[in-house]
Design an enzyme around this catalytic site. Structure first.
Site, mmCIF file in Angstrom:
data_model
loop_
_atom_site.group_PDB
_atom_site.id
_atom_site.type_symbol
_atom_site.label_atom_id
_atom_site.label_comp_id
_atom_site.label_asym_id
_atom_site.label_seq_id
_atom_site.Cartn_x
_atom_site.Cartn_y
_atom_site.Cartn_z
ATOM 1 N N LYS A 152 46.808 47.768 38.027
ATOM 2 C CA LYS A 152 47.450 46.514 38.439
ATOM 3 C C LYS A 152 47.442 45.587 37.230
ATOM 4 C CE LYS A 152 44.778 43.491 40.616
ATOM 5 N NZ LYS A 152 43.887 42.831 41.583
ATOM 6 N N ASN B 43 39.018 46.541 53.413
ATOM 7 C CA ASN B 43 39.810 47.296 52.434
ATOM 8 C C ASN B 43 40.794 48.235 53.126
ATOM 9 O OD1 ASN B 43 38.774 46.075 50.216
ATOM 10 N ND2 ASN B 43 37.736 47.874 49.383
ATOM 11 N N ARG C 2 38.772 40.745 43.565
ATOM 12 C CA ARG C 2 39.822 41.636 43.051
ATOM 13 C C ARG C 2 39.730 41.674 41.539
ATOM 14 N NH1 ARG C 2 44.265 38.096 45.991
ATOM 15 N NH2 ARG C 2 42.543 36.679 45.622
ATOM 16 N N CYS D 79 38.930 51.219 44.339
ATOM 17 C CA CYS D 79 38.356 50.990 45.671
ATOM 18 C C CYS D 79 39.206 51.409 46.862
ATOM 19 C CB CYS D 79 37.922 49.548 45.795
ATOM 20 S SG CYS D 79 36.481 49.261 44.746
ATOM 21 N N PHE E 184 34.098 40.984 47.785
ATOM 22 C CA PHE E 184 35.535 41.078 48.086
ATOM 23 C C PHE E 184 36.412 40.719 46.885
ATOM 24 C CE2 PHE E 184 33.261 40.267 52.046
ATOM 25 C CZ PHE E 184 33.728 41.306 52.849
ATOM 26 N N ARG F 17 41.378 53.376 36.737
ATOM 27 C CA ARG F 17 40.848 54.237 37.799
ATOM 28 C C ARG F 17 41.879 54.354 38.928
ATOM 29 N NH1 ARG F 17 34.856 51.727 38.575
ATOM 30 N NH2 ARG F 17 36.015 49.810 38.171
HETATM 31 P P1 NAD Z 1 31.377 49.994 37.745
HETATM 32 O O1 NAD Z 1 31.444 51.462 37.649
HETATM 33 O O2 NAD Z 1 32.331 49.159 36.967
HETATM 34 O O3 NAD Z 1 29.898 49.509 37.353
HETATM 35 C C1 NAD Z 1 28.714 50.090 37.816
HETATM 36 C C2 NAD Z 1 27.646 49.904 36.735
HETATM 37 O O4 NAD Z 1 26.377 50.287 37.275
HETATM 38 C C3 NAD Z 1 27.873 50.763 35.494
HETATM 39 O O5 NAD Z 1 27.894 49.945 34.347
HETATM 40 C C4 NAD Z 1 26.686 51.738 35.504
HETATM 41 O O6 NAD Z 1 26.245 52.097 34.206
HETATM 42 C C5 NAD Z 1 25.634 50.926 36.233
HETATM 43 N N1 NAD Z 1 24.555 51.718 36.854
HETATM 44 C C6 NAD Z 1 24.671 52.870 37.564
HETATM 45 N N2 NAD Z 1 23.447 53.265 37.994
HETATM 46 C C7 NAD Z 1 22.550 52.352 37.556
HETATM 47 C C8 NAD Z 1 21.147 52.198 37.698
HETATM 48 N N3 NAD Z 1 20.405 53.069 38.388
HETATM 49 N N4 NAD Z 1 20.550 51.144 37.114
HETATM 50 C C9 NAD Z 1 21.276 50.246 36.412
HETATM 51 N N5 NAD Z 1 22.620 50.324 36.254
HETATM 52 C C10 NAD Z 1 23.247 51.365 36.829
HETATM 53 O O7 NAD Z 1 31.479 49.648 39.292
HETATM 54 P P2 NAD Z 1 32.138 48.357 39.972
HETATM 55 O O8 NAD Z 1 33.622 48.458 39.909
HETATM 56 O O9 NAD Z 1 31.453 47.133 39.480
HETATM 57 O O10 NAD Z 1 31.735 48.622 41.504
HETATM 58 C C11 NAD Z 1 30.389 48.534 41.928
HETATM 59 C C12 NAD Z 1 30.366 48.578 43.452
HETATM 60 O O11 NAD Z 1 31.054 47.435 43.977
HETATM 61 C C13 NAD Z 1 31.063 49.782 44.097
HETATM 62 O O12 NAD Z 1 30.382 50.107 45.276
HETATM 63 C C14 NAD Z 1 32.453 49.265 44.426
HETATM 64 O O13 NAD Z 1 33.030 49.969 45.497
HETATM 65 C C15 NAD Z 1 32.138 47.838 44.816
HETATM 66 N N6 NAD Z 1 33.240 46.874 44.595
HETATM 67 C C16 NAD Z 1 34.000 46.957 43.473
HETATM 68 C C17 NAD Z 1 35.008 46.012 43.270
HETATM 69 C C18 NAD Z 1 35.910 46.076 42.061
HETATM 70 O O14 NAD Z 1 36.895 45.351 42.049
HETATM 71 N N7 NAD Z 1 35.634 46.877 41.055
HETATM 72 C C19 NAD Z 1 35.193 44.981 44.197
HETATM 73 C C20 NAD Z 1 34.364 44.927 45.321
HETATM 74 C C21 NAD Z 1 33.375 45.886 45.515
HETATM 75 C C1 UGA Z 2 40.791 45.346 46.247
HETATM 76 C C2 UGA Z 2 40.662 44.244 47.303
HETATM 77 O O1 UGA Z 2 41.817 43.403 47.262
HETATM 78 C C3 UGA Z 2 39.412 43.413 47.082
HETATM 79 O O2 UGA Z 2 39.271 42.448 48.124
HETATM 80 C C4 UGA Z 2 38.198 44.349 47.083
HETATM 81 O O3 UGA Z 2 37.017 43.624 46.810
HETATM 82 C C5 UGA Z 2 38.393 45.421 46.032
HETATM 83 O O4 UGA Z 2 39.619 46.149 46.285
HETATM 84 C C6 UGA Z 2 37.288 46.421 46.047
HETATM 85 O O5 UGA Z 2 36.668 46.651 47.061
HETATM 86 O O6 UGA Z 2 37.109 46.971 44.964
HETATM 87 P P1 UGA Z 2 41.591 45.486 43.709
HETATM 88 O O7 UGA Z 2 41.509 46.956 43.913
HETATM 89 O O8 UGA Z 2 40.973 44.887 42.517
HETATM 90 O O9 UGA Z 2 40.948 44.725 44.982
HETATM 91 O O10 UGA Z 2 43.118 45.082 43.654
HETATM 92 P P2 UGA Z 2 44.264 44.679 44.705
HETATM 93 O O11 UGA Z 2 44.941 43.484 44.197
HETATM 94 O O12 UGA Z 2 43.765 44.636 46.088
HETATM 95 O O13 UGA Z 2 45.271 45.911 44.551
HETATM 96 C C7 UGA Z 2 44.890 47.216 44.932
HETATM 97 C C8 UGA Z 2 46.093 48.139 44.830
HETATM 98 O O14 UGA Z 2 47.053 47.824 45.839
HETATM 99 C C9 UGA Z 2 46.837 48.044 43.503
HETATM 100 O O15 UGA Z 2 47.206 49.337 43.091
HETATM 101 C C10 UGA Z 2 48.084 47.239 43.824
HETATM 102 O O16 UGA Z 2 49.178 47.569 43.002
HETATM 103 C C11 UGA Z 2 48.341 47.667 45.261
HETATM 104 N N1 UGA Z 2 49.104 46.652 46.031
HETATM 105 C C12 UGA Z 2 48.547 45.447 46.293
HETATM 106 C C13 UGA Z 2 50.365 46.978 46.512
HETATM 107 O O17 UGA Z 2 50.876 48.090 46.293
HETATM 108 N N2 UGA Z 2 51.057 46.037 47.240
HETATM 109 C C14 UGA Z 2 50.527 44.817 47.520
HETATM 110 O O18 UGA Z 2 51.206 44.016 48.203
HETATM 111 C C15 UGA Z 2 49.237 44.511 47.029
#
Ligand code: NAD
Ligand code: UGA
Length: 441
Positions: free
Chosen positions: A325, A208, A154, A260, A152, A332
């Site tokens: 943000k 989300n 951010r 996300c 979860f 992305r």
């Molecule tokens: P990301 O794209 O930043 O990173 C993924 C990494 O995995 C990359 O570096 C890629 O090269 C690597 N990878 C891909 N296939 C692979 C393999 N077979 N073996 C080893 N490495 C491999 O992705 P992220 O933002 O860290 O998100 C990962 C997951 O977590 C997604 O499902 C996303 O929805 C979830 N998530 C993301 C966030 C966030 O804030 N970014 C927050 C919560 C959950």
């Molecule tokens: C979000 C969730 O907050 C995390 O809990 C979750 O783990 C993550 O997605 C994920 O699954 O990847 P994140 O995308 O990093 O985190 O950023 P947020 O702070 O949630 O903002 C998301 C978007 O909503 C941004 O574009 C932000 O500008 C917008 N936002 C946020 C608003 O427009 N208004 C608000 O009040 C809050």
């Protein structure tokens, strides 16, 4: 404990660094060799506050290592976290190919009992899918368990969120595996919800989607405010004061972006449709979000444009903020991409500034019709208007008099409501914000 983390992106890097900092031995794996080389050299491939220090300390003290070799990492670990990407698939569902590849590689390296933890955001049923992939590759059912432990955090505050989570969700059909994963988190002093795998998978998407719904709801109320002399900031303050609603995620603006919310709302919508329990509420959430930028750009055109098919021809617009943000260099699904595209299409030339995301912006938005600047004041030079796209802290106390002296016309279009009307009016600006009628000086 010996831990392997597969995927060194936002989630994997922070997860690995925090577990190492809690005293575990962590091997982090990525298929991207350049990324692994940067990490082994002591660098950090993403901008995330507090992460570089955490990586550096744990690398130096030998608790954290980076490799491209899954066999080595898996064979030495008891718990394996899958933290790879789960992007949208072409059919609107979720592309699980990275998860499948990781599970296949894990299966080929199993040499003793392993707990395989899915931390990536995945549709309901993916736990069973991972189990099938591993069994299909010859691993006995007694040699592994699968757990869903959604993340979860951010971006921009990922380390803080990982160290101080609101809750930890652990879903598994194996009590033994769930207890071992819970033990791993015990130092964090956060409530732990232990449940079945399917519920854990859905908790992540529902969380989300609910946050995205709050944002679209307040944005729809902002539209009403613009037509009724009400002020969305006052309305949100009053609504959020109800403890059943809360103030969080009631910030009206240009809508949600990032890697996300857009993808997870779409994935839940797709899944609900496929399963036969369509969540039409999410269709409305998405439609409201999709309308934010066109609506905002229309206001800019109405104020600055000629009644022409290229209404902003000859106009220069300063764009402040490009990342999706503040406190991240991630673009992305950033609203800046859509805004820059629409403003260029309307004929204007852009001067853009972001504290740290310019390199990514050059790659994603390109250079045509945009000059990337070194400061907000440089972006204001010769501008007919300034557009605030990302609410970076350093924009909040800009020297507005200096900004004004650089501009041709003192107009601010504030897509994130960072200023008060009085503040900008006193500085001699005309001010357009979200959810409030415009203010002339
Ligand atoms: P990301 O794209 O930043 O990173 C993924 C990494 O995995 C990359 O570096 C890629 O090269 C690597 N990878 C891909 N296939 C692979 C393999 N077979 N073996 C080893 N490495 C491999 O992705 P992220 O933002 O860290 O998100 C990962 C997951 O977590 C997604 O499902 C996303 O929805 C979830 N998530 C993301 C966030 C966030 O804030 N970014 C927050 C919560 C959950
Ligand atoms: C979000 C969730 O907050 C995390 O809990 C979750 O783990 C993550 O997605 C994920 O699954 O990847 P994140 O995308 O990093 O985190 O950023 P947020 O702070 O949630 O903002 C998301 C978007 O909503 C941004 O574009 C932000 O500008 C917008 N936002 C946020 C608003 O427009 N208004 C608000 O009040 C809050």
């Amino acid at each position: 404990m010996n831990i392997c983390v597969i995927g060194c992106g936002y989630v994997g890097l922070v997860t690995g660094a925090v577990f190492a900092d809690l005293g575990n031995d962590v091997i982090s794996v990525d298929i991207d060799k350049d990324r692994v080389d940067i990490l082994n050299a002591g660098g950090c491939p993403i901008h995330e506050p507090r992460l570089p220090e955490l990586l550096e300390r744990n690398l130096r003290e030998g608790r954290l290592t980076f490799t491209t070799s899954i066999p080595e990492a898996v064979s030495e670990s008891e718990i394996i976290f899958i933290c790879v990407g789960t992007p949208p698939a072409e059919d609107g569902g979720t592309d699980l190919s990275q998860v499948e590849a990781a599970a296949t590689d894990i299966a080929r390296s199993v040499n003793s009992y392993k707990i395989i933890v899915n931390k990536s955001t995945v549709p309901v049923g993916t736990g069973d899918f991972v189990r099938e992939v591993i069994e299909k590759n010859g691993v006995a059912t007694t040699d592994f368990d699968v757990v869903c432990n959604p993340e979860f955090l951010r971006e921009g505050q990922a380390v803080r969120d990982t160290l101080h989570p609101d809750r930890i969700v652990i879903g598994s059909s194996s009590e033994k595996a769930a207890n071992i994963v819970q033990f791993l988190y015990q130092a964090l002093d956060a409530p732990c919800i232990i449940t079945d795998t399917q519920s854990a998978e859905l908790i992540k998407y529902a969380s989300n989607a609910f946050l995205a719904t709050k944002i679209s709801f307040i944005n729809a109320v902002a539209n009403l405010c613009e037509l009724t002399q009400a002020d969305i900031r006052e309305v949100a303050k009053g609504v959020g004061a109800d403890s059943r609603i809360g103030h969080a995620f009631l910030g009206a603006g240009l809508g949600y972006g990032g890697s996300c919310f857009p993808k997870d709302v779409d994935a839940l919508l797709y899944a609900s449709r496929t399963i036969g329990a369509e969540m039409s509420i999410l269709e409305a959430v998405r439609m409201e979000n999709d309308s934010r930028v066109p609506r905002f750009v229309q206001r800019i055109i109405e104020r600055l444009g000629a009644k022409d098919h290229v209404p902003l021809e000859g106009k220069t617009i300063g764009v402040l903020g490009l990342s999706f943000k503040p406190d991240t260099d991630d673009l992305r699904e950033a609203k800046s991409i859509e805004i820059c595209h629409a403003l260029r299409e309307a004929g204007s030339r852009l001067r853009a500034y972001d504290p740290i995301a310019t390199a990514n912006a050059r790659r994603i938005i390109g250079d045509e019709g945009i000059e990337y600047c070194q400061s907000p004041y440089e972006a204001a030079k010769g501008a007919n208007g300034i557009v605030i796209v990302t609410e970076w802290r350093e924009f909040i106390q800009l020297n507005l008099n200096r900004m004004k002296s650089e501009m041709v016309e003192p107009i601010i279009f504030d897509g994130r409501n960072i200023y008060s009307s009085d503040q900008v009016k006193d500085a001699g600006f005309e001010y357009f914000s979200i959810g409030k009628t415009s203010t002339k000086h």
